[in-house]
Write an enzyme that holds these catalytic residues in place. Structure first.
Site, mmCIF file in Angstrom:
data_model
loop_
_atom_site.group_PDB
_atom_site.id
_atom_site.type_symbol
_atom_site.label_atom_id
_atom_site.label_comp_id
_atom_site.label_asym_id
_atom_site.label_seq_id
_atom_site.Cartn_x
_atom_site.Cartn_y
_atom_site.Cartn_z
ATOM 1 N N ASP A 23 0.849 -1.180 0.000
ATOM 2 C CA ASP A 23 0.000 0.000 0.000
ATOM 3 C C ASP A 23 0.891 1.238 0.000
ATOM 4 O OD1 ASP A 23 -2.348 1.322 0.007
ATOM 5 O OD2 ASP A 23 -2.734 1.133 2.144
ATOM 6 N N HIS A 40 4.375 2.082 -8.156
ATOM 7 C CA HIS A 40 4.257 0.616 -8.141
ATOM 8 C C HIS A 40 5.597 -0.032 -8.482
ATOM 9 C CE1 HIS A 40 0.097 0.866 -7.357
ATOM 10 N NE2 HIS A 40 -0.264 1.298 -8.538
ATOM 11 N N LEU A 134 12.080 -20.400 2.280
ATOM 12 C CA LEU A 134 11.015 -19.402 2.466
ATOM 13 C C LEU A 134 9.845 -19.666 1.502
ATOM 14 C CD1 LEU A 134 10.075 -16.470 3.462
ATOM 15 C CD2 LEU A 134 11.241 -15.632 1.420
#
Ligand code: FPP
Length: 234
Positions: A23, A40, A134
């Site tokens: 965000d 972005h 991960l």
């Protein structure tokens, strides 16, 4: 992977699961007088570092909420630019992710994304499917309604199985179930939400995004000076 950090962390207290809502990209760009896509792009660059650091620090699951069902309402150029960033990210990072034993996982109904983005995501899923390091969850076309429905189904199943009485249902229990459902989706191998259908009205936006992504496929997204971005903003 070697990585220098300028801070001391207590390795015993590293969280197993870190979730990030991507965000503020638009606001960050606006502050600098730049278009939203610039923000972005900076967000994607910051994400690269976050994934690498999470891996090095021993985080087990990293979940990023990258594109919600609500985000289809944005201008088509922005939507297709975001989908293109997914491709750019995978093209640049996949080899390294794989070399570092990172497993990519997608949840949300990504089948509505443009084909080129789906291909990039599925290449990443296939390549990293057996990795054991991960787990990097990317939530795409995800929505609160899906989560509510999945939780409601769980509770209904528990009632049907006689494990729970309808009158025992409380807001607290509903909240806990929703939280568990969300966590489970992020931590399961496939991510349950991947099979969820999407409202028909979104198809037009998805189709348009596909066309726009194809049209602009040759135009590279301008690279942001993002190292400072992630440091200043986070
Ligand atoms: C929210 O910022 C961000 C998005 C809707 C898109 C984020 C996605 C990417 C940058 C592509 C990610 C790539 C991968 C590999 C996951 P915002 O526009 O809502 O910012 P604002 O709150 O300032 O308006």
């Amino acid at each position: 992977m070697e990585m220098k950090t300028s801070y001391q962390l207590d390795r015993e207290r590293i969280p197993q699961h870190v979730a990030i809502v991507m965000d503020g990209n638009g606001r960050w760009a606006k502050l600098r007088g730049k278009p939203r896509l610039f923000g972005h792009n900076a967000g994607m660059e910051a994400l690269k570092e976050i994934v690498k650091h999470s891996d090095v620090l021993g985080v087990k699951y990293l979940t990023v909420y990258a594109f919600s069902t609500e985000n289809w309402k944005r201008p088509i150029e922005e939507v297709s630019g975001i989908f293109k960033l997914l491709i750019v990210y995978m093209e640049r990072e996949l080899e390294e992710l794989h070399a570092n034993n990172v497993k990519v996982n997608i949840f949300g109904d990504y089948s509505k994304l443009p084909k080129a983005s789906i291909d990039a995501l599925e290449t990443a899923l296939a390549k990293t499917k057996d990795n054991t390091g991960l787990t990097f969850n990317i939530a795409l076309n995800y929505g609160g309604r899906d989560e509510i429905m999945r939780s409601v189904k769980k509770l209904a199943e528990a009632v049907a199985a006689g494990e729970l009485k309808a009158e025992e249902l409380t807001e607290k229990l509903a909240k806990t179930t929703a939280k568990r459902t969300r966590k489970k989706a992020a931590e399961t191998e496939e991510g349950e939400a991947a099979e969820k259908p999407v409202k028909k009205t979104r198809k037009t936006a998805a189709k348009k995004a596909e066309e726009t992504t194809e049209e602009t496929a040759e135009k590279p997204v301008k690279k942001a000076a993002r190292k400072t971005a992630s440091k200043k903003e986070t």
